[in-house]
Design a protein around this motif. Structure first.
Motif, PDB file in Angstrom:
ATOM      1  N   TYR A  37      -9.701   1.373  -0.475  1.00 35.02           N
ATOM      2  CA  TYR A  37     -10.085  -0.019  -0.254  1.00 35.02           C
ATOM      3  C   TYR A  37     -10.888  -0.555  -1.442  1.00 35.02           C
ATOM      4  O   TYR A  37     -10.627  -1.650  -1.938  1.00 35.02           O
ATOM      5  CB  TYR A  37     -10.880  -0.159   1.040  1.00 35.02           C
ATOM      6  N   THR A  91      -8.281  -7.642   7.693  1.00 27.92           N
ATOM      7  CA  THR A  91      -8.097  -6.704   8.804  1.00 27.92           C
ATOM      8  C   THR A  91      -7.192  -7.338   9.858  1.00 27.92           C
ATOM      9  O   THR A  91      -7.192  -8.556  10.053  1.00 27.92           O
ATOM     10  CB  THR A  91      -9.427  -6.308   9.470  1.00 27.92           C
ATOM     11  N   ARG A 127      -9.797  -3.544  -3.860  1.00 30.16           N
ATOM     12  CA  ARG A 127     -10.686  -4.713  -3.971  1.00 30.16           C
ATOM     13  C   ARG A 127     -10.973  -5.012  -5.437  1.00 30.16           C
ATOM     14  O   ARG A 127     -10.916  -6.160  -5.878  1.00 30.16           O
ATOM     15  CB  ARG A 127     -11.979  -4.468  -3.207  1.00 30.16           C
ATOM     16  N   ARG A 186      -7.693  -2.126   8.233  1.00 28.99           N
ATOM     17  CA  ARG A 186      -7.701  -2.776   6.925  1.00 28.99           C
ATOM     18  C   ARG A 186      -6.267  -2.896   6.416  1.00 28.99           C
ATOM     19  O   ARG A 186      -5.507  -1.944   6.451  1.00 28.99           O
ATOM     20  CB  ARG A 186      -8.542  -1.980   5.934  1.00 28.99           C
ATOM     21  N   LEU A 214      -7.123  -8.981   0.777  1.00 28.62           N
ATOM     22  CA  LEU A 214      -7.450  -7.908   1.718  1.00 28.62           C
ATOM     23  C   LEU A 214      -7.995  -8.524   2.998  1.00 28.62           C
ATOM     24  O   LEU A 214      -8.611  -9.584   2.972  1.00 28.62           O
ATOM     25  CB  LEU A 214      -8.507  -6.970   1.123  1.00 28.62           C
TER      26      LEU A 214
END
Length: 81
Positions: free
Chosen positions: A5, A36, A9, A41, A34
């Motif tokens: 992640y 959820t 990012r 995620r 990005l």
């Protein structure tokens, strides 16, 4: 080493390419956003190279957009491009 992640990012913020394995296929993708979904995620990517179960359409095709569950990515790295 950073988790997937965090790497993705960083790629979004710095306009980098993500190279990763997903569903057994190495994919080269541009990350867009990005978020959820149902507590998982996810990332929205444009896949421009590599392989996938469906294959890729011509460059620029909207069919190459992929919504990917981050937890299912492995061997994640970012590259310039």
């Amino acid at each position: 080493m950073a988790d997937a992640y965090s790497l993705i990012r960083d790629a979004v913020l710095n306009k980098k390419t993500v190279v990763a394995t997903y569903d057994g296929y190495e994919r080269r993708m541009c990350p867009h956003v990005l978020g959820t979904t149902k507590g998982q995620r996810q990332g929205l990517f444009y896949q421009f190279a590599g392989n996938s179960r469906r294959g890729l359409e011509a460059d620029g095709s909207p069919a190459n957009w992929r919504c990917v569950r981050i937890s299912r990515l492995s061997n994640v790295r970012i590259e310039d491009g």
